[in-house]
Scaffold this active site. Structure first.
Site, PDB file in Angstrom:
ATOM      1  N   SER A 100     -55.218 -16.802  25.660  1.00  0.00           N
ATOM      2  CA  SER A 100     -55.260 -18.257  25.624  1.00  0.00           C
ATOM      3  C   SER A 100     -55.314 -18.881  27.018  1.00  0.00           C
ATOM      4  CB  SER A 100     -54.065 -18.776  24.829  1.00  0.00           C
ATOM      5  OG  SER A 100     -54.115 -20.158  24.633  1.00  0.00           O
ATOM      6  N   ASP A 239     -59.022 -24.677  26.778  1.00  0.00           N
ATOM      7  CA  ASP A 239     -58.340 -23.556  27.412  1.00  0.00           C
ATOM      8  C   ASP A 239     -59.177 -22.295  27.230  1.00  0.00           C
ATOM      9  OD1 ASP A 239     -57.852 -23.330  24.679  1.00  0.00           O
ATOM     10  OD2 ASP A 239     -55.902 -22.404  24.948  1.00  0.00           O
ATOM     11  N   ASP A 241     -59.313 -19.700  25.261  1.00  0.00           N
ATOM     12  CA  ASP A 241     -59.878 -19.310  23.971  1.00  0.00           C
ATOM     13  C   ASP A 241     -60.314 -20.515  23.149  1.00  0.00           C
ATOM     14  OD1 ASP A 241     -57.300 -20.201  23.402  1.00  0.00           O
ATOM     15  OD2 ASP A 241     -56.996 -18.763  21.789  1.00  0.00           O
ATOM     16  N   ASP A 243     -58.892 -23.086  21.759  1.00  0.00           N
ATOM     17  CA  ASP A 243     -58.213 -23.606  20.581  1.00  0.00           C
ATOM     18  C   ASP A 243     -57.399 -24.858  20.889  1.00  0.00           C
ATOM     19  OD1 ASP A 243     -56.108 -22.450  21.955  1.00  0.00           O
ATOM     20  OD2 ASP A 243     -55.350 -21.293  20.253  1.00  0.00           O
TER      21      ASP A 243
END
Length: 447
Positions: A100, A239, A241, A243
């Site tokens: 992340s 960010d 990833d 999400d």
């Protein structure tokens, strides 16, 4: 012994705590637990741009295939895409290799079930049990029953089409994107261009080591400058990833997850789309969001920190919208997890429908000054602050001094050896001093 799964999967420094042996065993155990009743089951695998992604992906695939399941690879793709595509393709599970917002040396592995939801604690505990006991390696299939790897070549295109289908035409909007050199680097610019926006993409040239490096939703300062310099209508920062989303208004000012939730929830309520007129947030959300929601005729329900707990409350109580101040925002009518690009599409669609600037829309809530300071402590002692009388007396004294005009929230990180000190109050300089002071005290007491 600490639990292997944190708030968002298994994380650690790649090739150290999270090595190939563990990735292999996690893939093997997950295939057994998640697909035990299904013959030749399918597990989708996506990853972000970290240099360790290739290594861990190969090990995870090997584990999945060794248990007789099929590993369908998606390549570099947002976490939220894996959740959506798991449902879209009728797969039995999905796996994401990402840490992340963390720096590149970290990585992680998390799983979704066949409905695209993060796994319940009891399922994760069973996977962990099989990993530690070695039971997953017993009675492995041979011959034709061994699994195989399949590359899904149309996955990114189908996910982009889905995202575009949820929004309004955005012709005339100038949008700056900060892709964090992560999983959104290709797909986010493509989606907003298809919707008609003029797009200025930045930090979209990943090299395996520059993910989240002074960019993205945790470092949006450069995006604020770019929006002002380019005369753009809005900036969107994802960010690693993709999400989560943090926005920047046309004046170059940050619009965090709390304000984004307020804008989106009010729009949904006005359209009759917000179930029970309720936002689900966490204890980290600003007191201003709670007060603003009440004034606007909405309810606010708070959960523990973590988008998984937000989702659990949504499913349990029949809500369809919620998220975190950090930008994890869940539109349950569209996807089963936080989705930064989807959130950006929804936010910009509101700008287009209402014909207003983001700065104007974001004014609907007054956010109290809030500071967050991390105290770095030993992993073994990070939960001990609650039992330390010196620390607790210091916190209680401050809360008494604030007299209801602010609050102190102390919590541990689920992925790092950190204790997070969050303070809200009327005077930013004062609460900054207090947060630093308490963080130093925690570091001294829990070293």
């Amino acid at each position: 012994m600490a639990r292997m799964f944190g708030t968002d999967g298994v994380r650690g420094v790649a090739n150290d705590k999270l090595n190939c042996d563990l990735a292999y065993k996690l893939g093997q155990a997950a295939a057994v637990v998640l697909t035990s009743a299904v013959h030749k089951a399918k597990i989708l695998i996506g990853r972000d741009t970290r240099i360790s992604g290739d290594m861990l992906e190969s090990a995870l695939i090997a584990g999945i295939c060794s248990a007789g399941a099929e590993a369908d690879t998606l390549g570099v793709i947002p976490t939220s895409a894996v959740a959506h595509l798991t449902r879209h393709y009728g797969a039995d599970a999905g796996a994401v290799i990402s840490a992340s917002h963390n720096s590149f040396e970290y990585n992680g592995i998390k799983f979704f079930n066949g409905q695209g939801y993060k796994l319940a604690d009891m399922i994760e505990d069973e996977i962990e049990r099989l990993v530690l006991s070695g039971e997953a390696a017993c009675n492995l299939p041979t011959g034709l029953m061994v699994g195989r790897k399949v590359k899904l070549k149309k996955a990114k295109e189908e996910y982009a089409e889905f995202l575009c289908s949820t929004g309004e035409p955005l012709k005339g909007l100038k949008v700056v994107l900060d892709c964090a050199n992560g999983a959104s680097s290709q797909i986010a610019p493509e989606v907003f261009r298809r919707l008609g926006a003029t797009v200025y993409p930045y930090y979209n040239d990943p090299d395996g080591t520059n993910i989240n490096d002074n960019c993205g939703s945790t470092h949006p300062q450069q995006l604020c400058m770019l929006v002002s310099e380019l005369g753009a209508d809005v900036g969107l920062a994802f960010d690693g990833d993709a999400d989560r989303l943090i926005a920047v208004d046309e004046l170059g000012r940050l619009v965090d997850g709390d304000r984004i939730m307020a804008v989106c929830a009010l729009d949904m309520m006005e359209r009759g789309a917000l179930k029970k007129n309720t936002i689900v947030a966490t204890v980290m959300s600003n007191l201003g969001l709670e007060l603003g929601a009440k004034r606007l005729g909405m309810n606010l329900v708070k959960t523990d920190v973590g988008d998984r707990y937000v989702l659990e409350e949504m499913l349990k109580s029949g809500y369809n919208f919620g998220g975190e101040q950090s930008g994890h925002i869940i539109f349950l009518d569209h996807n089963t997890t936080g989705d930064g690009i989807l959130t950006g599409v929804q936010l910009l669609s509101i700008l287009r429908r209402k014909g207003k600037r983001l700065s104007e829309l974001a004014k609907i809530v007054d956010i109290l000054p809030q500071v967050l300071v991390n105290a770095r402590v030993s992993e073994e002692k990070k939960h001990d602050y609650q039992d330390d009388p010196v620390i607790m007396e210091r916190i209680q004294a401050l809360e008494k001094d604030m007299d209801g005009k602010g609050r102190v929230l102390i919590r541990t990180s689920g992925t790092e050896p950190l204790v997070r000190v969050m303070i809200e109050g009327e005077n930013r300089k004062a609460i900054e001093r207090e947060a630093v002071s308490i963080a130093k005290l925690i570091e001294t007491r829990l070293a």
